[in-house]
Design an enzyme around this catalytic site. Sequence first.
Site, short mmCIF file in Angstrom:
data_model
loop_
_atom_site.label_atom_id
_atom_site.label_comp_id
_atom_site.label_asym_id
_atom_site.label_seq_id
_atom_site.Cartn_x
_atom_site.Cartn_y
_atom_site.Cartn_z
N GLY A 59 0.85 -1.19 0.00
CA GLY A 59 0.00 0.00 0.00
C GLY A 59 0.88 1.23 0.00
CB CYS B 66 5.39 4.87 -3.58
SG CYS B 66 6.03 6.44 -2.99
N1 LIG Z 1 6.08 9.29 0.11
C1 LIG Z 1 7.06 8.56 -0.39
O1 LIG Z 1 7.53 7.61 0.22
C2 LIG Z 1 7.64 8.89 -1.73
C3 LIG Z 1 8.87 8.32 -2.12
C4 LIG Z 1 9.40 8.64 -3.36
C5 LIG Z 1 8.71 9.49 -4.21
N2 LIG Z 1 7.51 10.00 -3.83
C6 LIG Z 1 6.84 10.94 -4.75
O2 LIG Z 1 7.10 12.26 -4.30
C7 LIG Z 1 5.96 13.10 -4.53
C8 LIG Z 1 5.48 13.70 -3.22
O3 LIG Z 1 5.09 12.66 -2.36
P1 LIG Z 1 4.76 12.93 -0.80
O4 LIG Z 1 4.51 11.62 -0.19
O5 LIG Z 1 5.81 13.82 -0.22
O6 LIG Z 1 3.39 13.75 -0.96
P2 LIG Z 1 2.67 14.64 0.13
O7 LIG Z 1 1.25 14.70 -0.26
O8 LIG Z 1 3.03 14.16 1.51
O9 LIG Z 1 3.33 16.09 -0.03
C9 LIG Z 1 3.08 16.96 -1.09
C10 LIG Z 1 3.09 18.37 -0.51
O10 LIG Z 1 3.10 19.31 -1.57
C11 LIG Z 1 2.30 20.41 -1.17
N3 LIG Z 1 1.92 21.21 -2.35
C12 LIG Z 1 1.04 20.92 -3.33
N4 LIG Z 1 0.99 21.93 -4.23
C13 LIG Z 1 1.87 22.86 -3.81
C14 LIG Z 1 2.27 24.15 -4.30
N5 LIG Z 1 1.76 24.67 -5.40
N6 LIG Z 1 3.20 24.84 -3.59
C15 LIG Z 1 3.73 24.34 -2.45
N7 LIG Z 1 3.38 23.14 -1.94
C16 LIG Z 1 2.47 22.42 -2.61
C17 LIG Z 1 1.12 19.74 -0.46
O11 LIG Z 1 0.38 20.65 0.33
C18 LIG Z 1 1.85 18.67 0.34
O12 LIG Z 1 2.26 19.16 1.60
C19 LIG Z 1 4.93 12.21 -5.22
O13 LIG Z 1 5.09 12.34 -6.60
C20 LIG Z 1 5.34 10.81 -4.78
O14 LIG Z 1 4.94 9.84 -5.69
C21 LIG Z 1 6.96 9.75 -2.62
#
Ligand SMILES: NC(=O)c1ccc[n+]([C@@H]2O[C@H](COP(=O)([O-])OP(=O)(O)OC[C@H]3O[C@@H](n4cnc5c(N)ncnc54)[C@H](O)[C@@H]3O)[C@@H](O)[C@H]2O)c1
Length: 459
Positions: free
Chosen positions: A273, A276
């Site tokens: 889950g 990702c």
């Molecule tokens: N969570 C993981 O383990 C992980 C690992 C590798 C890659 N990723 C990738 O990284 C990306 C982010 O994942 P995450 O888990 O950190 O997501 P998340 O939802 O925790 O964080 C995204 C953040 O971006 C902010 N945001 C959105 N639009 C914005 C804007 N215009 N200006 C400023 N802030 C803004 C949101 O409010 C949120 O706080 C995704 O593409 C995900 O697939 C995630």
Amino acid sequence: MKISVIGAGYVGLTTAACLAQIGHDVFCGESDIEKLHTLQAGVMPFFEPHLEDVIADSRKSGRLTFGSTEEAIEWGQAIFICVGTPPLGNGDADLSAIEVVARMIAKRAVGYRLIVEKSTVPVQTGAQLRKHLAVHRTQKLDYDVASNPEFLREGTSVEDFLHPDRIVVGVESQRATDLLREIYLPVIDQKIVCPIHSECPQRKAPRFLVTDTNSSELIKHASNSFLAMKISFINMVSDLCEAAGADISKVAEGIGLDPRIGSSFLQPGIGFGGFCFPKDLQAFVRIAEKFGCDFALLKEVERINQSRVDLLVEKIKKELWVLRNKKICVWGLAFKPNTDDVRFAPALSIIRRLLAEGAHIQAYDPEAMDKARKEIPEVAYCQDVYEAARGAEAIVLLTEWEEFRKVDWTHLSTVVERALIIDGRNTLSRDDVTTHGFQYVGIGGVSGAPQMSAILANG
Ligand SMILES: NC(=O)c1ccc[n+]([C@@H]2O[C@H](COP(=O)([O-])OP(=O)(O)OC[C@H]3O[C@@H](n4cnc5c(N)ncnc54)[C@H](O)[C@@H]3O)[C@@H](O)[C@H]2O)c1
């Protein structure tokens, strides 16, 4: 270097804090005002081991500041885009947050900017970004667009950032390559003050892999899809073990000893889950479709994963028969241990199914209860493992937190209605459980034997 990070989620906050930790001057922009105020007040918006300390140190030394997206765009020579890319209804990645940021950069940034996509995006997003910036930019902006996919795992994100296996950069110019190498140099040379280890374990320097942007974007989706495939594969083998009277723990160990396969991600259970694997798998299938490739293999990986929820619900029903009005204890809500993230957590899907059958759920998770409560308010959230087990006809373990291996089984047996453990992660020792009078039901044959410790947690 002056660096901006856009988005203070699991990836953005870790990136911002760790880039500051290795010596850069970082401005992290967040559009969610409540989250921004939380961060500015020095409070963590989510649980992630070590991250709070790294943020506190970096803010104290003046190398990390939080503010608006606009301020962030004006600050850094390099801008890391770390906003969310959630799935749309059809499985495509929703790139609207990326587009909003790109447009803001085009309108506001002055001088040269290295724009780095760290969010997980479909192949050719970099090319799309370049076009978009060319259309909307003012004459004052000069830029490169690079891809730098993130491979960190929630629960160990600080360690993964500072001690990575590889740093992948997708670039179209020498200037972008040089800047990214400069940014990551302390990590590449492992010349860092490590906030986790007083003496870092002997590690190989990470490989700095330079590719074109398309290849770099593909590496991320392909990596996550491959790991998801490994999990669905071992889950099918585990079903076969159960049907044929073999022991999945031994079978997984035997397979994993082959260095061409490796032992990680060979733990059977209720499936993957998180934010990702499920969405990246779906997006990769859709990307392939758009380019005329039918990635049927990955569709099957997804189907198998979804069926794990049915499998566990059936195991519970097999033991309890009718679920209506029965108290069921759930241990673990997060999609994996050491995080409070419940996005696409199989535990929540299972709980919803049990509630729909009329069961009463008493749940406990060391970190994820606040987030789970917002998703499923009708569950009784409990203070500890024992309160959750009080009067329950079954204890169902859904996330493999270390805490669950250390319970006092004797005391536990006095609070339950029926001494039955259904271990959805094969994480408990069957011997420990059964010697205290509990019936043990695991996944994958021989009532779920204890797993070898070398098998790493899924997800
Ligand atoms: N969570 C993981 O383990 C992980 C690992 C590798 C890659 N990723 C990738 O990284 C990306 C982010 O994942 P995450 O888990 O950190 O997501 P998340 O939802 O925790 O964080 C995204 C953040 O971006 C902010 N945001 C959105 N639009 C914005 C804007 N215009 N200006 C400023 N802030 C803004 C949101 O409010 C949120 O706080 C995704 O593409 C995900 O697939 C995630």
